[in-house]
Design a protein around this motif. Structure first.
Motif, PDB file in Angstrom:
ATOM      1  N   GLN A   1      83.760   4.039  20.863  1.00  0.00           N
ATOM      2  CA  GLN A   1      84.924   4.773  21.366  1.00  0.00           C
ATOM      3  C   GLN A   1      85.400   4.072  22.636  1.00  0.00           C
ATOM      4  O   GLN A   1      84.596   3.463  23.344  1.00  0.00           O
TER       5      GLN A   1
ATOM      6  N   ILE B   1      86.195   3.336  26.408  1.00  0.00           N
ATOM      7  CA  ILE B   1      85.460   3.841  27.577  1.00  0.00           C
ATOM      8  C   ILE B   1      86.456   4.416  28.587  1.00  0.00           C
ATOM      9  O   ILE B   1      87.386   3.730  29.007  1.00  0.00           O
ATOM     10  N   GLU B   2      86.245   5.651  28.942  1.00  0.00           N
ATOM     11  CA  GLU B   2      87.143   6.305  29.906  1.00  0.00           C
ATOM     12  C   GLU B   2      86.983   5.631  31.274  1.00  0.00           C
ATOM     13  O   GLU B   2      85.853   5.392  31.727  1.00  0.00           O
ATOM     14  N   GLN B   3      88.114   5.278  31.892  1.00  0.00           N
ATOM     15  CA  GLN B   3      88.049   4.609  33.194  1.00  0.00           C
ATOM     16  C   GLN B   3      87.988   5.644  34.308  1.00  0.00           C
ATOM     17  O   GLN B   3      88.989   6.253  34.656  1.00  0.00           O
ATOM     18  N   THR B   4      86.806   5.852  34.821  1.00  0.00           N
ATOM     19  CA  THR B   4      86.608   6.816  35.890  1.00  0.00           C
ATOM     20  C   THR B   4      85.401   6.327  36.696  1.00  0.00           C
ATOM     21  O   THR B   4      84.768   5.354  36.306  1.00  0.00           O
TER      22      THR B   4
ATOM     23  N   TYR C   1      81.785   6.944  37.274  1.00  0.00           N
ATOM     24  CA  TYR C   1      80.692   7.742  36.702  1.00  0.00           C
ATOM     25  C   TYR C   1      79.648   8.051  37.776  1.00  0.00           C
ATOM     26  O   TYR C   1      79.413   7.228  38.664  1.00  0.00           O
TER      27      TYR C   1
ATOM     28  N   ASN D   1      78.073  13.075  35.285  1.00  0.00           N
ATOM     29  CA  ASN D   1      78.966  12.360  34.385  1.00  0.00           C
ATOM     30  C   ASN D   1      78.292  11.022  34.052  1.00  0.00           C
ATOM     31  O   ASN D   1      78.192  10.141  34.901  1.00  0.00           O
TER      32      ASN D   1
ATOM     33  N   ARG E   1      78.039   9.659  27.232  1.00  0.00           N
ATOM     34  CA  ARG E   1      78.821   8.764  26.350  1.00  0.00           C
ATOM     35  C   ARG E   1      78.007   7.503  26.067  1.00  0.00           C
ATOM     36  O   ARG E   1      77.361   6.974  26.969  1.00  0.00           O
TER      37      ARG E   1
END
Ligand SMILES: Cc1cc2nc3c(=O)[nH]c(=O)nc-3n(C[C@H](O)[C@H](O)[C@H](O)COP(=O)(O)OP(=O)(O)OC[C@H]3O[C@@H](n4cnc5c(N)ncnc54)[C@H](O)[C@@H]3O)c2cc1C
Length: 548
Positions: A220, A222-225, A227, A251, A299
């Motif tokens: 999937q 990868i959400e850019q945040t 962590y 997170n 994730r």
């Protein structure tokens, strides 16, 4: 568990009180579908979870001629572990007659599992049992891998799918006369293999692991945040950390280059892990841990290989191959170790086509009725020899010294000695390997007597001394002379350590970067200790986050 028991776990019926809980779940909405309408299409990503309120839903395997797997009535539900671990749907679900269903998003599934433990247990157990039923039924075709047993890429693809628990069928060019006909249907020939197909639809010719993972929805985006915690490596240490961190509200992102389970995932039977008196396979242990981590929201986009670590003020920046970056407040390095390559002449040429560093169900078919060679004197070599003795005609176990009990647990050494088709060759090393497109024989030498012997074999399994995966780390992360990562008291007096406080037990020479499991200097190389360290590291992560 009997087949009938497994079936009833896989297809439970929720009672009215459990159905009522769905009304309280924010991620669940009631929807109506007409006869013949498709709720889920095989191959669909981010597909929804459905609970039937009235009417019926048919579950189909349409990877070949469409075949009904089950008909779900009121109180029954669709879904499998892919809701938690990623991956596309393996089945198609169609309304039979008009029906009303609760439609639940992936987040809604997590909400149910975490808010309603009893309901969550039934759903989770059903998801796990369904994959087991699919794998064991022998009827589900799904993915097909077409390629030769002697092809390195065929082995890579099979290994990748197995490690990521994707059910598939392998058609061996060397053994299956129907394969050429099938290739012709795709307009291909043997030179195009390995080929991956979904039923009669061609997906790829010789795909990279990343291409395959993306096509199957395993990877999937990868959400850019930023962590709270990024775990590098999904072996026992990394998976344990992911479960504890995510369950404690951090997170959490896990980066893994091939598939969850690490070295333990290569073990056909772990007998010394607490709570499993009859042993458990490493892949089952990993399977369960991945579902557990997913349940709490960690994730795990696979494959994600970390190639560099840099620092931006208080944050750590991990560079992935393929140009992506991820940022974390804390990092846990759990990249473990890997068996060293043999130095015998010709070894490299046969890696993946005769020389293997794991003995699992992927490699077993290559050994049927043959004589095979296992090199190494530790537990992993012992386990491999015992496992292979069940499929091979004979197993030669080569050890450099003259005492089997020196590096192998006594229970295992006894089992090796008692297995009639294992022959132990003491004081023996591999000198040369021969073959053409694949391995045909190995030349071994007895270091005490000088005797040279040639063993005809299609497969050699090597389990000699492990080296850590630390070559991607910057100099700020201090290592010992064997390249394992120093932590805790080991780095308290290091010039790299600049924080005012003392380092936490599993902290590396850079504050906020931790190490756990086999990669850590001085660690005990066992599943249980890796799991323990992974869990412990999370406690130090909390302490560090409080300081930030
Ligand atoms: C065949 C075999 C049998 C064994 N049997 C037993 C047993 O019966 N009992 C027992 O207690 N122990 C056993 N062991 C030892 C045990 O498996 C290890 O001690 C344990 O797996 C270590 O866990 P770990 O998480 O520290 O590292 P590993 O299991 O090595 O996992 C590390 C993970 O990190 C990933 N990785 C590495 N580099 C990167 C990177 N740059 N980016 C992203 N990911 C990366 C790897 O792909 C791997 O998945 C066995 C080992 C083997 C090989």
């Amino acid at each position: 568990m009997t087949d009938q028991d497994l079936h009833s776990v896989a297809f439970p019926r929720l009672d009215p009180s459990q159905m009522a809980m769905l009304d309280q779940c924010g991620g669940a909405t009631l929807k109506k579908y007409c006869d013949g309408q498709t709720l889920i299409q095989a191959g669909m990503r981010d597909f929804k979870f459905f609970v039937v309120k009235s009417g019926a839903v048919v579950i189909m395997d349409d990877s070949e001629a469409p075949r009904r797997i089950a008909t779900l009535g009121p109180g029954e539900f669709t879904g499998d572990v892919a809701h938690l671990t990623g991956g596309s749907s393996l089945i198609t679900a169609v309304a039979r007659g008009d029906c009303e269903v609760y439609e639940v998003s992936a987040e809604g599934v997590r909400e149910i599992l975490n808010r309603f433990p009893d309901l969550g247990d039934s759903i989770l157990q059903a998801f796990i049992a369904r994959r087991q039923l699919l794998r064991e039924s022998g009827k589900f075709t799904g993915l097909r891998v077409i390629g030769s047993r002697y092809s390195r890429d065929t082995h890579r693809i099979r290994d990748f799918l197995t490690r990521n628990r994707m059910p598939f069928v392998w058609l061996d060019l060397e053994a299956d006369s129907q394969v050429k006909k099938l290739l012709q249907q795709f307009g291909l020939n043997e030179a195009d293999t390995p080929v991956v197909a979904w039923g009669r639809k061609l997906i790829f010719r010789n795909p990279s692991n990343r291409e395959l993972a993306e096509a199957l929805g395993l990877r999937q985006p990868i959400e850019q945040t930023v962590y709270d915690l990024i775990v590098v490596g999904a072996g026992p240490a990394g998976l344990a950390a992911a479960v504890y961190a995510a369950s404690e509200g951090l997170n959490t992102l896990v980066m893994e280059r091939t598939g969850p389970g690490g070295q333990a995932g290569r073990s056909m039977r772990i007998e010394n892990y607490l709570g499993f008196p009859t042993g458990i396979s490493g892949s089952e242990l990993a399977d369960r841990a991945v579902v557990q981590a997913g349940k709490f929201g960690a994730r795990l986009p696979i494959p994600s290989t970390v190639i560099n670590l840099t620092f931006d003020n208080a944050y750590s920046v991990l560079q992935l191959d393929g140009d992506e970056k991820v940022i974390g407040k804390c990092i846990l390095i759990a990249t473990g170790a890997e068996y060293r390559r043999l130095t015998a002449e010709g070894c490299e040429q046969f890696e993946g086509s005769g020389v293997y560093y794991a003995a699992t169900l992927t490699e077993a078919p290559l050994c049927h009725g043959a004589e095979v060679v296992v090199v190494g004197g530790g537990n992993s070599a012992g386990q491999a020899a015992v496992f292979l003795s069940g499929v091979a005609r004979k197993v030669y176990l080569l050890i450099r010294g003259d005492n089997l009990y020196k590096d192998m647990s006594a229970y295992l050494a006894r089992r090796v000695e008692q297995t009639p088709n294992i022959e132990i060759l003491f004081n023996t090393v591999v000198r040369q390997m021969h073959g053409n497109t694949h391995l045909r024989s190995v030349e071994v030498v007895n270091n005490k007597t000088g005797e040279v012997r040639t063993i005809k074999t299609p497969a050699l399994f090597s389990f000699i001394g492990a080296s850590p995966h630390t070559d991607w780390l910057p100099p700020e992360i201090e290592k010992d002379e064997k390249q394992f990562i120093r932590t805790g008291t080991d780095i308290a007096r290091s010039s790299q350590w600049i924080a005012r406080r003392q380092p936490y037990l599993l902290e590396t020479s850079r504050a906020g970067v931790f190490a756990a499991g086999d990669v850590r200097s001085g660690s005990v190389k066992r599943v249980a200790s890796a799991v323990g360290e992974g869990a412990m590291a999370v406690m130090f992560v909390h302490e560090y986050l409080k300081e930030m």
